[in-house]
Design a protein around this motif. Structure first.
Motif, PDB file in Angstrom:
ATOM      1  N   LEU A  75      18.732  90.219   5.486  1.00 29.52           N
ATOM      2  CA  LEU A  75      18.127  88.885   4.931  1.00 29.52           C
ATOM      3  C   LEU A  75      17.557  89.056   3.529  1.00 29.52           C
ATOM      4  CD1 LEU A  75      16.680  87.518   8.240  1.00 29.52           C
ATOM      5  CD2 LEU A  75      19.080  87.369   7.327  1.00 29.52           C
ATOM      6  N   ILE A  76      17.359  90.183   3.140  1.00 32.90           N
ATOM      7  CA  ILE A  76      16.840  90.426   1.735  1.00 32.90           C
ATOM      8  C   ILE A  76      17.762  91.192   0.981  1.00 32.90           C
ATOM      9  CG2 ILE A  76      14.296  90.039   2.626  1.00 32.90           C
ATOM     10  CD1 ILE A  76      13.876  92.712   2.140  1.00 32.90           C
ATOM     11  N   LEU A  81      18.723  78.111   2.355  1.00 33.93           N
ATOM     12  CA  LEU A  81      17.666  77.794   1.251  1.00 33.93           C
ATOM     13  C   LEU A  81      16.837  78.977   1.755  1.00 33.93           C
ATOM     14  CD1 LEU A  81      17.386  73.914   1.040  1.00 33.93           C
ATOM     15  CD2 LEU A  81      18.677  75.488  -0.225  1.00 33.93           C
ATOM     16  N   ASN A  82      17.243  80.190   1.965  1.00 37.81           N
ATOM     17  CA  ASN A  82      16.218  81.301   2.256  1.00 37.81           C
ATOM     18  C   ASN A  82      15.099  81.044   3.310  1.00 37.81           C
ATOM     19  OD1 ASN A  82      17.518  82.904   0.368  1.00 37.81           O
ATOM     20  ND2 ASN A  82      16.257  81.761  -1.201  1.00 37.81           N
ATOM     21  N   ALA A  83      15.481  80.112   4.247  1.00 38.37           N
ATOM     22  CA  ALA A  83      14.791  79.640   5.490  1.00 38.37           C
ATOM     23  C   ALA A  83      14.081  80.896   6.435  1.00 38.37           C
ATOM     24  CB  ALA A  83      15.449  78.795   6.381  1.00 38.37           C
ATOM     25  N   VAL A  93       9.775  91.145   8.867  1.00 40.24           N
ATOM     26  CA  VAL A  93      10.096  92.570   9.263  1.00 40.24           C
ATOM     27  C   VAL A  93      10.823  93.359   7.930  1.00 40.24           C
ATOM     28  CG1 VAL A  93      11.085  94.213  10.555  1.00 40.24           C
ATOM     29  CG2 VAL A  93       9.993  92.302  11.658  1.00 40.24           C
ATOM     30  N   GLU A  94      11.923  92.832   7.514  1.00 39.83           N
ATOM     31  CA  GLU A  94      12.352  93.270   6.261  1.00 39.83           C
ATOM     32  C   GLU A  94      11.606  93.187   5.110  1.00 39.83           C
ATOM     33  OE1 GLU A  94      16.499  91.782   5.712  1.00 39.83           O
ATOM     34  OE2 GLU A  94      16.798  92.233   7.907  1.00 39.83           O
ATOM     35  N   GLN A  95      11.063  92.110   4.897  1.00 39.27           N
ATOM     36  CA  GLN A  95      10.188  91.959   3.500  1.00 39.27           C
ATOM     37  C   GLN A  95       8.934  93.098   3.849  1.00 39.27           C
ATOM     38  OE1 GLN A  95       9.530  87.596   4.317  1.00 39.27           O
ATOM     39  NE2 GLN A  95       9.283  87.490   2.119  1.00 39.27           N
ATOM     40  N   ALA A  96       8.352  93.027   4.755  1.00 36.03           N
ATOM     41  CA  ALA A  96       7.165  94.299   5.051  1.00 36.03           C
ATOM     42  C   ALA A  96       7.768  95.363   4.890  1.00 36.03           C
ATOM     43  CB  ALA A  96       6.639  94.153   6.437  1.00 36.03           C
TER      44      ALA A  96
END
Length: 272
Positions: free
Chosen positions: A11-12, A31-33, A40-43
């Protein structure tokens, strides 16, 4: 330049080079909801950048025409209403985040983070970046604290950070009305730190990130910690004690020694 992923990102996107890392939210068709898995992926990506000695600052943006249009209604709120866990035990976490993920602490203890807001940043799309160090907004950006519109209240310490950024009155207006604010209006009230033309957004954010990344990492982290602890402090003696404690540590640091030596030798310091 891309590095091997610590986990498989769905997702990223993550890439790093020239002293900075870029994290791109990558659900453009939605829209990148936001979803718990995205968090989890961002972290993981932030942790990866923090562990990479070649990275000095992080830029986060969105793919397509939005930054993040809030939480995915079907995958989060609808699931919870129907009695299903949206994933990652968000009921046991803070502010709807996965259990065990303290987003605010992660962001404030991280290397410097710059949000490059290319479009809609509403709901959690806005609250996730309020504790970032700098918010750079495109003229096409849209911000909104839409929680009241869906029968919720703000999260992720946003009722603190929003007041810090725009003041009590404007923060109250934003939270209680749930209206949208364009990029120019967001910049005028201090929500966005810089306003740029859409085509210059990533270039501006990356240039600022590289400027920050040229500075020593330990002192960047210390400065962030002081800003976090002291921004709302009223005990000025305590404020100075915190600063003095870190200042004494800096005097003994190799980064301070390198900066002084570089100045005396009339050359740029080498921190990485």
């Amino acid at each position: 330049m891309c590095y091997p992923k610590r986990m498989t990102y769905q997702l990223i996107q993550y890439e790093a080079g020239d002293g900075i890392a870029q994290i791109t939210l990558d659900r453009p068709e939605k829209l990148n909801a936001w979803t718990p898995q995205m968090a989890v992926e961002q972290a993981d990506a932030i942790g990866r950048a923090n562990d990479d000695r070649s990275v000095g600052a992080i830029v986060m943006t969105g793919a397509g025409r939005a930054f993040c249009a809030g939480a995915d209604m079907e995958l989060t709120f609808k699931s919870r209403i129907e009695g299903r866990d949206p994933g990652e035990d968000t009921a046991g976490g803070q502010g709807g985040m996965p259990a065990g993920l303290d987003w605010v602490r992660l962001v404030r203890e991280s290397k410097p983070l710059i949000a490059a807001v290319n479009g809609a940043a509403v709901g959690i799309g806005m609250t996730m970046i309020l504790p970032f160090d700098v918010i750079v907004a495109s003229e096409k950006a849209r911000f909104g604290m839409l929680f009241i519109k869906v029968g919720l209240v703000p999260e992720l310490a946003s009722t603190h950070f929003l007041v810090e950024r725009v003041g009590f009155g404007k923060a109250s207006e934003m939270c209680l009305s749930g209206r949208l604010y364009g990029g120019a209006e967001a910049a005028a009230c201090g929500l966005a730190d810089r306003l740029v033309e859409p085509e210059k957004l990533l270039g501006t954010a990356s240039e600022l990130a590289r400027e920050i990344a040229a500075n020593p990492d330990p002192q960047l982290r210390m400065t962030k910690a002081l800003l976090t602890q002291n921004a709302s402090a009223t005990d000025l003696d305590q404020v100075q004690r915190r600063e003095s404690e870190m200042l004494r540590a800096c005097w003994k640091s190799p980064e301070h020694a390198e900066a002084v030596q570089a100045f005396l030798e009339k050359r740029p310091p080498r921190f990485r």
